[in-house]
Every structure is written in structure tokens, then in C-alpha cells.
Write an enzyme that holds these catalytic residues in place. Structure first.
Site, PDB file in Angstrom:
ATOM      1  N   CYS A 198      58.753  -8.863  11.599  1.00  0.00           N
ATOM      2  CA  CYS A 198      59.203  -8.189  10.380  1.00  0.00           C
ATOM      3  C   CYS A 198      59.567  -9.104   9.209  1.00  0.00           C
ATOM      4  CB  CYS A 198      60.328  -7.213  10.677  1.00  0.00           C
ATOM      5  SG  CYS A 198      60.571  -6.113   9.245  1.00  0.00           S
ATOM      6  N   GLU A 240      58.134  -3.099  15.650  1.00  0.00           N
ATOM      7  CA  GLU A 240      59.360  -3.861  15.959  1.00  0.00           C
ATOM      8  C   GLU A 240      60.351  -2.983  16.743  1.00  0.00           C
ATOM      9  OE1 GLU A 240      61.563  -4.954  12.442  1.00  0.00           O
ATOM     10  OE2 GLU A 240      62.685  -6.506  13.500  1.00  0.00           O
ATOM     11  N   LYS A 245      62.278 -13.366  16.770  1.00  0.00           N
ATOM     12  CA  LYS A 245      62.304 -13.210  15.313  1.00  0.00           C
ATOM     13  C   LYS A 245      63.017 -14.392  14.673  1.00  0.00           C
ATOM     14  CE  LYS A 245      63.648  -9.624  11.953  1.00  0.00           C
ATOM     15  NZ  LYS A 245      63.917  -8.173  11.880  1.00  0.00           N
TER      16      LYS A 245
HETATM   17  N1  URP Z   1      63.293  -5.206  10.259  1.00  0.00           N
HETATM   18  C1  URP Z   1      63.487  -6.009   9.236  1.00  0.00           C
HETATM   19  O1  URP Z   1      63.605  -7.207   9.366  1.00  0.00           O
HETATM   20  N2  URP Z   1      63.538  -5.416   8.029  1.00  0.00           N
HETATM   21  C2  URP Z   1      63.940  -6.096   6.858  1.00  0.00           C
HETATM   22  C3  URP Z   1      63.392  -5.506   5.638  1.00  0.00           C
HETATM   23  C4  URP Z   1      62.041  -6.002   5.308  1.00  0.00           C
HETATM   24  O2  URP Z   1      61.704  -7.121   5.657  1.00  0.00           O
HETATM   25  O3  URP Z   1      61.294  -5.267   4.677  1.00  0.00           O
END
Ligand code: URP
Length: 365
Positions: free
Chosen positions: A214, A101, A177
Site C-alpha cells: 500500500c 492488503e 510493509k
Molecule cells: N493502507 C494504507 O497504507 N493506506 C494509506 C493511504 C494511501 O496510501 O493511499
């Protein structure tokens, strides 16, 4: 064969095996100081369909320069690092590669400061990073999935986007996203908006792919919709830290592969990124200069529930996985989760549940 599972059903192969990689690739990875691992998943032979065997590459890496180095120098250093890993992926015959990401930048959203982080944002279609990936795609005949911070130039809106570049070098499209975290130091809603592009699936020469970025991996409906749109492989480029999500990491993408009869590829960055200004997590604890440790552990899961071992928790790495996409339909025919899914009933109930006058269906004594 170095098999990790005993086949559950002797009439079909249901395991992964180690994939032999060329010695030039193994030597180059070692010289360039990154981990290289290879595995393969097989499917049963069919009478009417030829095998559809392809290779995917997952790249996890540290940020290269300190977070206060000039922005363009940080981006270019990351291009160089990932470029040398992609070269090794090409030696391994990778057809589709996916990066982590927002791979060109530190995960600076914890700071809640806009400068200089928004300067890392680029056009998905014309940006410096997309041009770089187009060169890689053409040179190595590889589909490249490049998750970046996107700046949509007309409105200056920022998005967390994955650009999908065909092995011809053309941009096939992009996806954004869909779910933005509001947890711990993941203050991303300060920077960019929830995706507005639905659940696009990209038809490539090597199969139909989708990208669930993510935090979207915590949302089963997100995986589900990519699956309903026909994704055969769903990539999950991530940035997440140990204290927060590590117990969930081995389960979520794997479960999604099972539930949606497809392959899933979970990718996480590695290392600890330090920021000059302190920030708090809004939890009463002391202000700090870093997020904690990004734990890597990238892996691939198959629709039969098997998965590869993960890459390292601490090292840069390239995971090469060979898969026969015929396995998706074979598992679908066996378990029939889509066929038995009763989606019209759920669609009706969900429609009611999200209406403002919804009354939960609870029976009391
Ligand atoms: N980059 C991101 O969305 N991280 C959020 C934490 C997770 O989903 O573990």
C-alpha cells in the site's frame, strides 16, 4: 484484435488487448456476482529467448460480514468469498494471484482501538489463512500472495505482511510493509511496525515477484529497491479511500512500472466499512463511523507505460492479465533507465544527505 493503443513503433507491439476468458469463468463470475475482466500485454518475438507468457490475477472485494460479527466468522466469510473468486481465476489459467492488503479483515486501524482488531493477526507461516491459501495453491497450481496482519508469536510483534506461497503449496517467504502511513484516518503505526525485511524478491516458477504494500507506493525508492533486486512483477496490495488518494492512484504504480522496467499490479479493496465506535481524523471535523469509500480500480501497468483499464470502483472483481515477461528486458534495452541510472553517485549523495551534519548544496547570489 480489440486494441486500446495504436502501436507507437510498428516494429514492436506496444499495446494491451482484451483477453478472451472461458465461458465457464464468465458464467461463474456472473453467478457469484463479481466483475471479471481480462487483458493481455505482448512482447516482440526474440531469436534467442522463448516467450515467457504468464497470467496474473488481482482480487478486490468488500468485507463480507459487519465489522462487529465474531472475528473468526468474519475471517471465514472472507475465505469463502475469495475462495470462490480464486476458483474462477483457476478457470482463467491464472498462475500468480494476489489479494488486497490485510484481506481477511476490515481496515479497522482508523479506530485506534486494539480490540478486537489485533485478534485478526495470524502467524505468517502457520496461520489459519496461510493454511487456507496453501490449499488453494496446491489445488490450482497457483502462486498465492496473501497480505495479512501478522503476529510474530515469540515477541507478539504485529506486522503488515504479505505471505508468498508457491504453487507447490510451500510458503516461500514473507515480506513486510516498509512504510507506515501517518495520514488522515490511516492510524496504522498504532498497530504494527515498519517492515524489517528489506526488499525481498521471490523466485517463483512463473517469474520473480515482489510485494510493495500500500503506502509504499508513494515511495519511489521502495519500488526501486524491489526492482534492483530483480523483481519482474511488483504487486501493490492496498487499502485506500477516494477522498485521500484517488488522483494519485492511476499514476504511481504505472510510473513505477516505467521507471523500473517491470510490471506492477495495483490492488485496492471496495466498499465502505462501518465501525461501532466513532473516531475523529484529527482535522477538526466531526467524528464519524467510517473511513469513506474504498474505490477498488485495481489495474496492471507494463514497463512500456501501457496499462489495463481498472476494475470497478464499487464491485468485487477479478482482473486476469496475461503478460510476456520478455517485455521487461526489451524495454530496458530500449530506454536503459537502470544502465543510465548512475547509482554510485546517488548512493554517495544520499549518504551525505542523511548524515546529521548534512549541509544542503544551495548556491546563493
Ligand atoms: N493502507 C494504507 O497504507 N493506506 C494509506 C493511504 C494511501 O496510501 O493511499
Amino acid at each position: 484484435m480489440d486494441s486500446a493503443f495504436i502501436p507507437a513503433d510498428a516494429t514492436r507491439l506496444c499495446y494491451f488487448a482484451k483477453l478472451d476468458l472461458p465461458s465457464c469463468a464468465v458464467e461463474s463470475a456472473s453467478e457469484r456476482e463479481f466483475e471479471l475482466k481480462g487483458f493481455r500485454f505482448e512482447a516482440s518475438p526474440e531469436q534467442l529467448r522463448a516467450p515467457r507468457v504468464i497470467r496474473v490475477g488481482l482480487v478486490q472485494h468488500h468485507t463480507v460480514l459487519p465489522t462487529d460479527a465474531p472475528v473468526l466468522e468474519q475471517i471465514n466469510a472472507m475465505h469463502r468469498r475469495v475462495g470462490e473468486m480464486v476458483e474462477v481465476a483457476a478457470m482463467c489459467g491464472v498462475n500468480i494471484i494476489c489479494f488486497q492488503e490485510t484481506w481477511t479483515m476490515p481496515f479497522a486501524f482508523c479506530t485506534r482501538e486494539k480490540a478486537p482488531w489485533t485478534e485478526f493477526a495470524e502467524s505468517a507461516e502457520e496461520g489459519h489463512t496461510t493454511r487456507f491459501c496453501q490449499e488453494l495453491a496446491r489445488k490450482y497450481n497457483m502462486v498465492v500472495v496473501s497480505p495479512v496482519l501478522e503476529r510474530e508469536e515469540l515477541t507478539e510483534t504485529l506486522w503488515n505482511t504479505a505471505v508468498v506461497i508457491s504453487n507447490s503449496g510451500n510458503v516461500i517467504g514473507k515480506t513486510r510493509k516498509n512504510h507506515i502511513p501517518r495520514v488522515g484516518d490511516f492510524n496504522e503505526s498504532t498497530y504494527y511496525m515498519e517492515g524489517n525485511m528489506g526488499h525481498t524478491v521471490f523466485q517463483t516458477q512463473f517469474g520473480r515477484i515482489a510485494v510493495n504494500i500500500c503506502y509504499g507506493r508513494h515511495h519511489p525508492l521502495n519500488w526501486f529497491m524491489f526492482g534492483l533486486n530483480g523483481a519482474e512483477i511488483i504487486f501493490n496490495p492496498s487499502a485506500t479511500v477516494g477522498a485521500l488518494s484517488e488522483p494519485m492512484w492511476p499514476i504511481e504504480a504505472r510510473n513505477a512500472a516505467i521507471a523500473n522496467h517491470c510490471f506492477t499490479c495495483a490492488i485496492n479493496r471496495v466498499g465502505t466499512e462501518h465501525f461501532k465506535s466513532e473516531f475523529t481524523s484529527g482535522d477538526g471535523k466531526k467524528a464519524h463511523h467510517d473511513f469513506g469509500h474504498f474505490y477498488g480500480s485495481s489495474y496492471v501497468a507494463a514497463p512500456d507505460g501501457s496499462r489495463t483499464p481498472g476494475l470497478s470502483r464499487t464491485r468485487d472483481g477479478l482482473l486476469v492479465v496475461e503478460m510476456d515477461l520478455n517485455l521487461n528486458r526489451q524495454i530496458s534495452d530500449k530506454w536503459s533507465f537502470k544502465m543510465t541510472g548512475r547509482y554510485p553517485e546517488y548512493a554517495e549523495e544520499l549518504t551525505k544527505a542523511v548524515s546529521p551534519d548534512f549541509k544542503p548544496n544551495i548556491v546563493k547570489e
